[in-house]
Each structure stands twice: as C-alpha cells, then as structure tokens.
Design a protein around this motif. Structure first.
Motif, PDB file in Angstrom:
ATOM      1  N   MET A   1       0.554  -1.158  -0.159  1.00 41.76           N
ATOM      2  CA  MET A   1       0.093   0.034   0.037  1.00 41.76           C
ATOM      3  C   MET A   1       1.376   0.997   0.035  1.00 41.76           C
ATOM      4  N   GLY A   2       2.165   0.976  -0.173  1.00 41.80           N
ATOM      5  CA  GLY A   2       2.918   2.431  -0.410  1.00 41.80           C
ATOM      6  C   GLY A   2       3.624   2.940   1.244  1.00 41.80           C
ATOM      7  N   VAL A   3       3.582   1.995   1.998  1.00 44.97           N
ATOM      8  CA  VAL A   3       3.968   2.320   3.310  1.00 44.97           C
ATOM      9  C   VAL A   3       5.177   2.208   3.621  1.00 44.97           C
ATOM     10  N   GLY A   4       6.021   1.169   3.484  1.00 47.78           N
ATOM     11  CA  GLY A   4       7.354   0.978   3.235  1.00 47.78           C
ATOM     12  C   GLY A   4       7.826   1.883   2.353  1.00 47.78           C
ATOM     13  N   SER A   5       8.150   2.079   0.799  1.00 43.83           N
ATOM     14  CA  SER A   5       8.442   3.041   0.356  1.00 43.83           C
ATOM     15  C   SER A   5       8.392   4.519   1.166  1.00 43.83           C
ATOM     16  N   ALA A   6       7.063   4.886   1.330  1.00 44.31           N
ATOM     17  CA  ALA A   6       6.973   6.248   2.098  1.00 44.31           C
ATOM     18  C   ALA A   6       8.452   6.733   2.873  1.00 44.31           C
ATOM     19  N   LEU A   7       8.264   5.502   4.334  1.00 43.68           N
ATOM     20  CA  LEU A   7       9.395   5.414   5.028  1.00 43.68           C
ATOM     21  C   LEU A   7      10.543   5.421   4.689  1.00 43.68           C
ATOM     22  N   VAL A   8      10.982   4.815   3.593  1.00 44.61           N
ATOM     23  CA  VAL A   8      12.287   4.545   3.172  1.00 44.61           C
ATOM     24  C   VAL A   8      12.343   5.768   2.732  1.00 44.61           C
ATOM     25  N   LYS A   9      11.433   6.896   1.351  1.00 43.23           N
ATOM     26  CA  LYS A   9      11.691   8.393   0.982  1.00 43.23           C
ATOM     27  C   LYS A   9      11.719   8.657   1.802  1.00 43.23           C
ATOM     28  N   ALA A  10      11.043   8.586   3.047  1.00 42.22           N
ATOM     29  CA  ALA A  10      11.305   9.831   4.716  1.00 42.22           C
ATOM     30  C   ALA A  10      12.522   9.535   5.135  1.00 42.22           C
ATOM     31  N   ARG A  11      13.163   8.252   4.873  1.00 39.67           N
ATOM     32  CA  ARG A  11      14.685   8.410   5.847  1.00 39.67           C
ATOM     33  C   ARG A  11      15.472   8.853   4.296  1.00 39.67           C
ATOM     34  N   GLU A  12      15.648   8.635   3.119  1.00 37.06           N
ATOM     35  CA  GLU A  12      16.128   9.560   2.086  1.00 37.06           C
ATOM     36  C   GLU A  12      16.068  11.043   2.462  1.00 37.06           C
ATOM     37  N   GLU A  13      15.534  11.734   2.887  1.00 41.11           N
ATOM     38  CA  GLU A  13      14.812  12.828   2.486  1.00 41.11           C
ATOM     39  C   GLU A  13      15.873  12.903   3.562  1.00 41.11           C
ATOM     40  N   GLU A  14      15.575  12.920   4.636  1.00 41.07           N
ATOM     41  CA  GLU A  14      16.663  13.132   5.854  1.00 41.07           C
ATOM     42  C   GLU A  14      18.154  13.384   5.468  1.00 41.07           C
ATOM     43  N   ALA A  15      18.807  12.134   5.130  1.00 40.06           N
ATOM     44  CA  ALA A  15      19.521  11.841   4.633  1.00 40.06           C
ATOM     45  C   ALA A  15      20.442  13.397   3.299  1.00 40.06           C
ATOM     46  N   ARG A  16      19.947  13.500   2.573  1.00 43.67           N
ATOM     47  CA  ARG A  16      20.080  14.307   1.983  1.00 43.67           C
ATOM     48  C   ARG A  16      19.635  15.089   2.750  1.00 43.67           C
ATOM     49  N   GLN A  17      19.332  16.354   3.080  1.00 42.16           N
ATOM     50  CA  GLN A  17      19.121  17.460   3.858  1.00 42.16           C
ATOM     51  C   GLN A  17      20.452  17.174   4.931  1.00 42.16           C
ATOM     52  N   GLY A  18      20.764  16.595   5.779  1.00 45.56           N
ATOM     53  CA  GLY A  18      21.881  16.438   6.139  1.00 45.56           C
ATOM     54  C   GLY A  18      22.938  16.388   5.348  1.00 45.56           C
ATOM     55  N   LYS A  19      23.031  16.341   3.884  1.00 45.11           N
ATOM     56  CA  LYS A  19      24.296  16.016   3.481  1.00 45.11           C
ATOM     57  C   LYS A  19      24.802  15.057   3.207  1.00 45.11           C
ATOM     58  N   TYR A  20      24.298  13.578   4.022  1.00 45.73           N
ATOM     59  CA  TYR A  20      24.824  12.664   3.702  1.00 45.73           C
ATOM     60  C   TYR A  20      24.970  11.840   1.975  1.00 45.73           C
ATOM     61  N   SER A  21      26.149  10.670   1.879  1.00 44.21           N
ATOM     62  CA  SER A  21      26.413  10.586   0.518  1.00 44.21           C
ATOM     63  C   SER A  21      25.799   8.950  -0.257  1.00 44.21           C
ATOM     64  N   SER A  22      25.342   8.817   1.104  1.00 43.86           N
ATOM     65  CA  SER A  22      24.558   7.107   1.137  1.00 43.86           C
ATOM     66  C   SER A  22      23.452   6.420   2.011  1.00 43.86           C
ATOM     67  N   VAL A  23      22.369   6.014   1.702  1.00 44.25           N
ATOM     68  CA  VAL A  23      22.376   4.933   2.709  1.00 44.25           C
ATOM     69  C   VAL A  23      22.010   4.153   2.627  1.00 44.25           C
ATOM     70  N   LYS A  24      22.619   3.329   3.294  1.00 42.18           N
ATOM     71  CA  LYS A  24      23.154   1.984   3.573  1.00 42.18           C
ATOM     72  C   LYS A  24      21.802   0.834   4.337  1.00 42.18           C
ATOM     73  N   ILE A  25      21.638   0.148   3.365  1.00 42.00           N
ATOM     74  CA  ILE A  25      21.174  -1.356   5.095  1.00 42.00           C
ATOM     75  C   ILE A  25      21.443  -2.618   3.829  1.00 42.00           C
ATOM     76  N   ASP A  26      20.891  -3.162   5.499  1.00 43.25           N
ATOM     77  CA  ASP A  26      20.892  -5.178   5.538  1.00 43.25           C
ATOM     78  C   ASP A  26      19.842  -5.701   4.667  1.00 43.25           C
TER      79      ASP A  26
END
Length: 161
Positions: A107-132
């Motif tokens: 229903m898009g819940v997981g994707s929305a959570l992933v996008k929110a994490r990516e947005e914070e990473a962008r705002q904090g000027k991080y280079s990448s998001v890493k997951i296991d």
C-alpha cells in the motif's frame, strides 16, 4: 467507507519520551522478530519483558532516528516504522529496521518510510543510505532505487550524489 489504497499516510518521528510511541515501536520490533525468526517467542502478556524492550528502545544512541507511519484512517494502530542511524564517521545513513504490518503491505507504506529516510539523508548532506537486505526483500529495495555494490554483498546502497 474509504478504501485503504486511497488513504493518506501520516509519518512522524517517534518521540522517545512518549510512552505510546515507545510501546508502538517495541510492539513492531517484536512482531518483526516473530516474523523473521521461527524460534523467537514472545509473550505480550509478560509486562516485565515488554517493559525491558521499551527501555532498550528508549536508550538508543542519540544518532538513531525512528519514523512511525500511521494510516490516516487508523491513528490508533501504526502501519509500520523505520529505524536508522546517522553515521557521521562514514557520511552514510545506515538502515537498521524497516517493518510494515502485513495488513498494510503493498500500500506504499514501506516506500514512504524509505523515502522519508532518504530525504533526511539528503537534508543532512549524507552521501548514501546503506541497508542490510535479505534476499526476499531485495526486489522491494531495488524498486526504491537501491543496488548491491558487489554481487553477493549483504548490503544494498542508495547513492545520494
């Protein structure tokens, strides 16, 4: 009645001083373990064990962020959450946990959570998001822009640059 597919998500940072947020995150973390580990057992009526889990969440590292998703039609029950660590040493955002209750999947819940994490990473000027990422969830992460840097690697990366 409005269908689940047409309902908006509400995302919020978990307030680790708020008892309800702590309990919601603890419950989802336990559900994740029950789903992934067949031998894992947890008795939700054991209030002592549940309180211990809440204490563990309450004492996370200050660089840890937790976002809880609620469906607009269901403010009582969270739909899922994502937990991640802002790794300043390596300039990455390291994913820890992502969980969506089965009734809210696809229903898009997981994707929305992933996008929110990516947005914070962008705002904090991080280079990448890493997951296991386990093999069974790799297609989900590929759909969300992640790649494996090396074949056979347990990690997937989303480059922000």
């Amino acid at each position: 009645m409005e269908s689940k597919q047409n309902t908006q998500l509400r995302l919020k940072y978990a307030d680790l001083k708020n008892r309800r947020d702590l309990a919601d995150v603890a419950r989802m973390e336990i559900e994740l373990n029950l789903e992934l580990r067949p031998r894992f057992k947890f008795d939700f009526s054991d209030s002592k064990a549940f309180e211990e889990r809440i204490r563990g969440i309450k004492n996370v590292n200050k660089s840890t962020r937790i976002i809880i998703a609620h469906m607009a039609y269901s403010t009582e029950t969270p739909a899922g959450y994502v937990e991640y660590f802002l790794n300043k040493k390596f300039n990455t955002v390291d994913g820890r946990l992502l969980y969506v209750y089965p009734e809210f999947r696809r229903m898009g819940v997981g994707s929305a959570l992933v996008k929110a994490r990516e947005e914070e990473a962008r705002q904090g000027k991080y280079s990448s998001v890493k997951i296991d990422a386990r093999a069974e969830v790799e297609p989900f992460f590929r759909e969300n822009g992640f790649t494996r840097p090396v074949a056979g690697s347990p990690f997937m990366i989303y480059n922000l640059r």
